[in-house]
Design a protein around this motif. Structure first.
Motif, PDB file in Angstrom:
ATOM      1  N   TYR A   1      -9.224  -7.081  -6.647  1.00 45.30           N
ATOM      2  CA  TYR A   1      -9.362  -5.845  -5.870  1.00 45.30           C
ATOM      3  C   TYR A   1     -10.822  -5.453  -5.821  1.00 45.30           C
ATOM      4  O   TYR A   1     -11.492  -5.391  -6.848  1.00 45.30           O
ATOM      5  CB  TYR A   1      -8.543  -4.697  -6.482  1.00 45.30           C
TER       6      TYR A   1
ATOM      7  N   GLU B   1       0.837  -1.206   0.000  1.00 46.09           N
ATOM      8  CA  GLU B   1       0.000   0.000   0.000  1.00 46.09           C
ATOM      9  C   GLU B   1       0.867   1.249   0.000  1.00 46.09           C
ATOM     10  O   GLU B   1       0.635   2.186  -0.749  1.00 46.09           O
ATOM     11  CB  GLU B   1      -0.902   0.025   1.246  1.00 46.09           C
TER      12      GLU B   1
ATOM     13  N   ARG C   1       2.634   2.079  -3.332  1.00 47.53           N
ATOM     14  CA  ARG C   1       1.814   2.595  -4.440  1.00 47.53           C
ATOM     15  C   ARG C   1       1.663   4.083  -4.247  1.00 47.53           C
ATOM     16  O   ARG C   1       1.555   4.562  -3.149  1.00 47.53           O
ATOM     17  CB  ARG C   1       0.415   1.968  -4.387  1.00 47.53           C
TER      18      ARG C   1
ATOM     19  N   GLY D   1      -1.127  -1.568 -16.662  1.00 50.17           N
ATOM     20  CA  GLY D   1      -2.355  -1.962 -15.969  1.00 50.17           C
ATOM     21  C   GLY D   1      -2.703  -3.412 -16.142  1.00 50.17           C
ATOM     22  O   GLY D   1      -3.768  -3.864 -15.729  1.00 50.17           O
ATOM     23  N   SER D   2      -1.790  -4.194 -16.732  1.00 44.95           N
ATOM     24  CA  SER D   2      -2.123  -5.594 -16.995  1.00 44.95           C
ATOM     25  C   SER D   2      -1.879  -6.484 -15.779  1.00 44.95           C
ATOM     26  O   SER D   2      -2.226  -7.660 -15.796  1.00 44.95           O
ATOM     27  CB  SER D   2      -1.315  -6.094 -18.192  1.00 44.95           C
TER      28      SER D   2
ATOM     29  N   THR E   1       1.560  -6.207  -9.769  1.00 46.90           N
ATOM     30  CA  THR E   1       0.811  -7.054  -8.832  1.00 46.90           C
ATOM     31  C   THR E   1       1.447  -8.429  -8.752  1.00 46.90           C
ATOM     32  O   THR E   1       1.672  -8.970  -7.663  1.00 46.90           O
ATOM     33  CB  THR E   1      -0.649  -7.170  -9.300  1.00 46.90           C
TER      34      THR E   1
ATOM     35  N   PRO F   1       1.113  -4.695 -21.365  1.00 45.96           N
ATOM     36  CA  PRO F   1       0.700  -3.298 -21.352  1.00 45.96           C
ATOM     37  C   PRO F   1       0.481  -2.776 -19.938  1.00 45.96           C
ATOM     38  O   PRO F   1       0.396  -3.555 -18.990  1.00 45.96           O
ATOM     39  CB  PRO F   1      -0.610  -3.311 -22.139  1.00 45.96           C
TER      40      PRO F   1
HETATM   41  N1  LIG Z   1      -4.468  -1.725  -4.305  1.00 46.09           N
HETATM   42  C1  LIG Z   1      -5.195  -1.728  -5.415  1.00 46.09           C
HETATM   43  N2  LIG Z   1      -6.496  -1.446  -5.347  1.00 46.09           N
HETATM   44  C2  LIG Z   1      -7.263  -1.465  -6.431  1.00 46.09           C
HETATM   45  N3  LIG Z   1      -6.813  -1.734  -7.637  1.00 46.09           N
HETATM   46  C3  LIG Z   1      -5.518  -2.030  -7.805  1.00 46.09           C
HETATM   47  C4  LIG Z   1      -4.642  -2.047  -6.699  1.00 46.09           C
HETATM   48  N4  LIG Z   1      -3.398  -2.377  -7.148  1.00 46.09           N
HETATM   49  C5  LIG Z   1      -3.510  -2.550  -8.462  1.00 46.09           C
HETATM   50  N5  LIG Z   1      -4.766  -2.359  -8.872  1.00 46.09           N
HETATM   51  C6  LIG Z   1      -5.261  -2.505 -10.227  1.00 46.09           C
HETATM   52  O1  LIG Z   1      -4.797  -3.724 -10.729  1.00 46.09           O
HETATM   53  C7  LIG Z   1      -4.429  -3.593 -12.074  1.00 46.09           C
HETATM   54  C8  LIG Z   1      -3.010  -4.055 -12.263  1.00 46.09           C
HETATM   55  O2  LIG Z   1      -2.149  -3.128 -11.675  1.00 46.09           O
HETATM   56  P1  LIG Z   1      -0.579  -3.236 -11.781  1.00 46.09           P
HETATM   57  O3  LIG Z   1       0.002  -2.153 -10.955  1.00 46.09           O
HETATM   58  O4  LIG Z   1      -0.178  -4.607 -11.445  1.00 46.09           O
HETATM   59  O5  LIG Z   1      -0.311  -2.950 -13.314  1.00 46.09           O
HETATM   60  P2  LIG Z   1       1.053  -2.929 -14.110  1.00 46.09           P
HETATM   61  O6  LIG Z   1       0.978  -3.983 -15.098  1.00 46.09           O
HETATM   62  O7  LIG Z   1       2.187  -2.965 -13.160  1.00 46.09           O
HETATM   63  O8  LIG Z   1       0.985  -1.516 -14.828  1.00 46.09           O
HETATM   64  P3  LIG Z   1       2.181  -0.504 -15.162  1.00 46.09           P
HETATM   65  O9  LIG Z   1       2.882  -1.066 -16.320  1.00 46.09           O
HETATM   66  O10 LIG Z   1       1.466   0.763 -15.516  1.00 46.09           O
HETATM   67  O11 LIG Z   1       3.017  -0.395 -13.946  1.00 46.09           O
HETATM   68  C9  LIG Z   1      -4.652  -2.120 -12.451  1.00 46.09           C
HETATM   69  O12 LIG Z   1      -5.867  -2.027 -13.116  1.00 46.09           O
HETATM   70  C10 LIG Z   1      -4.722  -1.432 -11.130  1.00 46.09           C
HETATM   71  O13 LIG Z   1      -5.592  -0.326 -11.217  1.00 46.09           O
END
Ligand SMILES: Nc1ncnc2c1ncn2[C@@H]1O[C@H](COP(=O)(O)OP(=O)(O)OP(=O)(O)O)[C@@H](O)[C@H]1O
Ligand SMILES: [Mg+2]
Lengths: 381, 237
Positions: free
Chosen positions: B16, A377, A380, B46-47, B51, B44
């Motif tokens: 989430y 948390e 982020r 947000g994929s 996480t 891409p």
């Molecule tokens: N704590 C959270 N609460 C709600 N939604 C979340 C949370 N963490 C991630 N998400 C959602 O989960 C999805 C994946 O997020 P993530 O950060 O893993 O993307 P990413 O692939 O790392 O993107 P980027 O390349 O932009 O870093 C996104 O749609 C994001 O909005």
């Protein structure tokens, strides 16, 4: 490696805490200032109470050590007899029994005439000291003159005075009695008890070595003389001094209570500062947690910060309190070293401990809050 | 998956909850990495890449599924145990370096060992900083370092406890091509010489060339891109 560095190695939380506090010096300084003020308030109000008490005790003198026994006129007793005095002597464990006769007389010295109280005391040395000449253990001839009377009439040892028709040589000038006393000799003359052409005594004063002994004597005398009828009235000031001591105890608690309020305010300020700084450092704390620093270590780190603020505040607060104490005792009691009386050192120590405890307690919530946030948390944005 | 995997995800879901909507960031992800393997995760924005990396790094727990570290299930460990595992087995390199501004380079590198009374940490830290080419910058604060230098401090920090898994989120994202290549060379060295499993999230095609394997994450679904030789095999038949 310096001692400080070794300490930081031993207690890494301290290193982190110091660095974090120096990040925003003004803010940390202001938070510490709160503690300084709180510690100063508690310590100096505590010391102020001590000073008041010392001053008052000086005023009261040995009053608590004396009891006064007078015949109970309401029941028809006008004089204390030789037997009464013997009884009093018998039941007095510790202390000196001083039987007293009393009258007023016209004092003549050359052209000067005045009305003065005359005490007949066999052993004035038991009660008084002389500033000039001497106050003998057995006064057989001559007169002792109280300080203010002597000053008014410009009397010196060796002068002659006339009381009514009898002439006395002045053998001693008594020391000024500052405290409240049952028998104030400042404006009086003390003559040998035999010079009174009467029998019996108008009062008996018992001077004991301590307040407790005086109280015991009072009880014993009451039992002995007032067994069947209320022959005598016993006046003791021990209970008054006790009451006065109690009063100062309450006053001190009250003053320290007021001081503590400022410390509580300081605690709130620290809470606020720690909360702000942990929120600002949210991400950093997240990194620490992410790379393997335990929750408890984060708590320790933030508590160390709060504790450090308290320690620094307490340290400077104590120094200021000592300075304040020096000034106070110089002004009120003309003895600055009274600042280092054990009670005062206790107040200072107590205030510093309170300061540190308050700071650490105030750090508890921010520390717990920061440490228990999940690192995902806080990382982020 | 194979028993030799150092880290493994099995049927991992991450959901989430926001209001009434449920967002599925990871959907039934199966993944494993072996010691000495360099895996690139691409996909891409947000994929779900970050996480997934967080789940792999024991920073986050899956909503469903199992995480295995060195063959043992670590899904339901307590916070304290997870922290210990993170410290001992995992090195993290964050996209934004996340150095602590009040600490010098060497102190930043030592952070993971700071509370552990580790007498050799300082020497290892100096050695690592020398290895990433910052032997001259040991006492510098982060604000006295360039972006690439900060990244290298972050890498040294990730390596201080000799982890078996190195997780990197966009390790070259903030670096120029040359510095990025240096970092990737270092990763290659680590996996070859020390059998470290390197898992890196990236958009960078340069990184792709260094990786043994590339997996694609799209909308929370993980697919193996396959090695070039496997690709030809597939298309060949
Ligand atoms: N704590 C959270 N609460 C709600 N939604 C979340 C949370 N963490 C991630 N998400 C959602 O989960 C999805 C994946 O997020 P993530 O950060 O893993 O993307 P990413 O692939 O790392 O993107 P980027 O390349 O932009 O870093 C996104 O749609 C994001 O909005
Ligand atoms: Mg991401």
């Amino acid at each position: 490696m310096s001692a400080l560095e070794r300490l930081y190695r031993r207690i890494p939380a301290l290193l982190m805490a110091r660095r974090n506090l120096s990040r925003n010096r003004l803010r940390s300084g202001l938070a510490a200032l709160g503690i300084i003020i709180g510690v100063l308030a508690i310590a100096s109000l505590g010391m102020f109470g001590t000073t008041l008490r010392t001053g008052a005790t000086e005023q009261l003198g040995d009053i608590g050590n004396e009891i006064q026994i007078t015949p109970n006129a309401e029941e028809g007793f006008e004089r204390l007899t030789d037997r009464d005095v013997a009884d009093i002597r018998r039941v007095t464990d510790e202390g000196t029994v001083v039987p007293i006769r009393q009258r007023t007389a016209t004092l003549t010295r050359g052209e000067d005439r005045t009305i003065a109280t005359v005490y007949g005391i066999e052993n004035p040395g038991a009660l008084y000291e002389a500033s000039d000449g001497q106050a003998p253990e057995r006064l057989r001839q001559g007169a002792l003159v109280g300080s203010s009377l002597a000053e008014r009439l410009e009397l010196q040892v060796g002068n002659r005075i006339t009381l009514d028709n009898e002439s006395f040589r002045v053998v001693g000038i008594l020391e000024q009695q500052d405290g409240i006393s049952l028998l104030n000799p400042n404006g009086a003359v003390i003559v040998p008890i035999e010079s009174f052409d009467e029998s019996g005594y108008s009062q008996v004063v018992v001077r004991s070595p301590s307040g407790t002994a005086a109280n015991e004597t009072a009880v014993a005398v009451r039992e002995e003389l007032n067994d069947r009828e209320e022959k005598v009235t016993i006046f003791e000031l021990g209970s008054i001094t006790e009451g006065i001591n109690q009063f100062f105890g309450i006053l001190n608690a009250f003053l320290i209570g007021i001081g503590s309020i400022s410390l509580v305010v300081a605690g709130v300020a620290i809470l606020n500062v720690m909360l702000m700084s942990t929120i600002e450092r949210r991400q950093e704390i997240g990194v620490l947690r992410a790379v393997g620093v335990q929750k408890l270590d984060v708590v320790k780190m933030i508590l160390a910060e709060a504790g450090l603020l308290g320690f620094v505040g307490g340290f400077f607060g104590a120094i200021l309190a000592v300075l304040a104490g020096l000034v106070l005792n110089q002004v009120v009691l003309s003895d600055p070293l009274l600042t280092f009386a054990p009670v005062n050192l206790m107040y200072i120590g107590l205030a510093v401990v309170f300061g540190i405890v308050t700071s650490v307690l105030s750090g508890l919530y921010p520390a717990w809050k920061a440490a228990s946030e999940r690192p995902v948390e806080s990382l982020r944005k | 998956m194979t028993a030799t995997s150092i880290i493994e995800l099995e049927g991992v879901w991450k959901r989430y909850q926001s209001g009434t909507e449920t967002l599925e960031a990871l959907k039934d992800v199966n993944f494993a990495a072996e010691p000495g393997e360099f895996v690139a995760i691409m996909g891409p924005s947000g994929s779900g890449k970050s996480t997934m990396l967080n789940v792999l790094g024991l920073l986050d727990v899956p909503s469903e599924g199992v995480v295995r570290l060195d063959g043992s299930d670590v899904t339901d460990l307590s916070d304290e145990e997870m922290t210990t595992q993170r410290k001992d087995a995992i090195g993290f390199i964050f996209q934004d370096f996340f150095l602590i501004p009040t600490l010098s380079a060497i102190e930043n590198v030592e952070v993971p060992t700071l509370f552990g009374r580790d007498p050799t940490a300082r020497d290892r830290g100096v050695e690592l900083l020398e290895r990433v080419g910052l032997g001259e910058r040991i006492e510098h604060r982060p604000d006295q370092l360039s972006g690439g230098q900060k990244q290298r401090v972050a890498i040294a920090r990730a390596l201080i406890n000799e982890p078996r898994i190195l997780l990197a989120d966009e390790p070259t994202g903030n670096l120029d091509r040359k510095t990025g290549r240096d970092v990737l060379e270092l990763f290659t060295e680590l996996k070859v010489e020390e059998d470290v499993a390197v898992i890196a999230v990236t958009h960078d095609d340069q990184l792709r060339q260094y990786a043994d394997r590339v997996v694609n994450l799209v909308d929370g679904v993980l697919t193996e891109e396959g090695r070039p030789d496997e690709l030809t095999e597939e298309f060949g038949t």
